[in-house]
Motif scaffolding. Structure first.
Motif, PDB file in Angstrom:
ATOM      1  N   GLU A 221      63.471  74.938  46.772  1.00  0.00           N
ATOM      2  CA  GLU A 221      62.952  75.200  45.433  1.00  0.00           C
ATOM      3  C   GLU A 221      63.310  76.636  45.076  1.00  0.00           C
ATOM      4  O   GLU A 221      62.901  77.570  45.757  1.00  0.00           O
ATOM      5  CB  GLU A 221      61.448  74.991  45.408  1.00  0.00           C
TER       6      GLU A 221
ATOM      7  N   ASN B  73      58.786  83.900  40.240  1.00  0.00           N
ATOM      8  CA  ASN B  73      57.718  83.258  41.018  1.00  0.00           C
ATOM      9  C   ASN B  73      57.057  82.132  40.220  1.00  0.00           C
ATOM     10  O   ASN B  73      56.732  81.088  40.772  1.00  0.00           O
ATOM     11  CB  ASN B  73      56.676  84.287  41.458  1.00  0.00           C
ATOM     12  N   LYS B  74      56.879  82.331  38.931  1.00  0.00           N
ATOM     13  CA  LYS B  74      56.301  81.273  38.085  1.00  0.00           C
ATOM     14  C   LYS B  74      57.221  80.056  38.027  1.00  0.00           C
ATOM     15  O   LYS B  74      56.750  78.921  37.937  1.00  0.00           O
ATOM     16  CB  LYS B  74      56.014  81.809  36.686  1.00  0.00           C
TER      17      LYS B  74
ATOM     18  N   ILE C 195      59.075  78.948  40.481  1.00  0.00           N
ATOM     19  CA  ILE C 195      58.829  78.200  41.726  1.00  0.00           C
ATOM     20  C   ILE C 195      57.488  77.475  41.646  1.00  0.00           C
ATOM     21  O   ILE C 195      57.377  76.312  42.047  1.00  0.00           O
ATOM     22  CB  ILE C 195      58.897  79.126  42.947  1.00  0.00           C
ATOM     23  N   GLU C 196      56.477  78.146  41.119  1.00  0.00           N
ATOM     24  CA  GLU C 196      55.169  77.503  40.939  1.00  0.00           C
ATOM     25  C   GLU C 196      55.298  76.265  40.062  1.00  0.00           C
ATOM     26  O   GLU C 196      54.656  75.240  40.322  1.00  0.00           O
ATOM     27  CB  GLU C 196      54.173  78.483  40.322  1.00  0.00           C
ATOM     28  N   GLN C 197      56.125  76.338  39.018  1.00  0.00           N
ATOM     29  CA  GLN C 197      56.322  75.197  38.124  1.00  0.00           C
ATOM     30  C   GLN C 197      56.988  74.040  38.854  1.00  0.00           C
ATOM     31  O   GLN C 197      56.586  72.884  38.685  1.00  0.00           O
ATOM     32  CB  GLN C 197      57.182  75.614  36.922  1.00  0.00           C
TER      33      GLN C 197
ATOM     34  N   GLU D 179      56.748  73.332  41.974  1.00  0.00           N
ATOM     35  CA  GLU D 179      55.747  72.751  42.874  1.00  0.00           C
ATOM     36  C   GLU D 179      54.659  72.007  42.106  1.00  0.00           C
ATOM     37  O   GLU D 179      54.320  70.871  42.443  1.00  0.00           O
ATOM     38  CB  GLU D 179      55.144  73.853  43.742  1.00  0.00           C
ATOM     39  N   SER D 180      54.120  72.632  41.060  1.00  0.00           N
ATOM     40  CA  SER D 180      52.991  72.018  40.345  1.00  0.00           C
ATOM     41  C   SER D 180      53.389  70.763  39.576  1.00  0.00           C
ATOM     42  O   SER D 180      52.586  69.856  39.405  1.00  0.00           O
ATOM     43  CB  SER D 180      52.335  73.028  39.403  1.00  0.00           C
TER      44      SER D 180
END
Length: 99
Positions: free
Chosen positions: A83, A57-58, A60-62, A64-65
């Protein structure tokens, strides 16, 4: 990973490994379906099985961010960018469940 994708031949275009994208470096990215779709993959290593989903999950967050998909959306005008975050623990790979 890149070797597996490159074996798809002409179905995968513009395969890039550890390249500058957005604010940072994406692990893997490529276009497919005659440049109608693209995918950005971020890889993580988990300390143990319990943390593998968190790491995926991190990842995917990376993506996006840090705006890794932006290059496909703006430069190539590709409407669909997937993603994908993958966490590895030992010989096991885990993708987070879809929402």
């Amino acid at each position: 990973m890149a070797g597996i994708l490159s074996s798809f031949g002409h179905n995968v275009n513009d395969l890039k490994v550890e390249h500058e994208a957005g604010i940072g470096y994406a692990d893997l990215s490529f276009c497919y379906e005659r440049n109608k779709s693209a995918m950005v993959i971020e890889l993580k290593v988990a300390e143990d099985a319990e943390h593998a989903e968190i790491k995926a999950n991190k990842a995917i967050e990376q993506i996006e961010s840090k705006g890794y998909a932006t290059q496909f959306l703006k430069k190539y005008k590709i409407p669909s960018v997937s993603e994908v975050g993958i966490a590895f623990y030992g010989r096991t790979a885990l993708l987070p469940p879809e929402d």
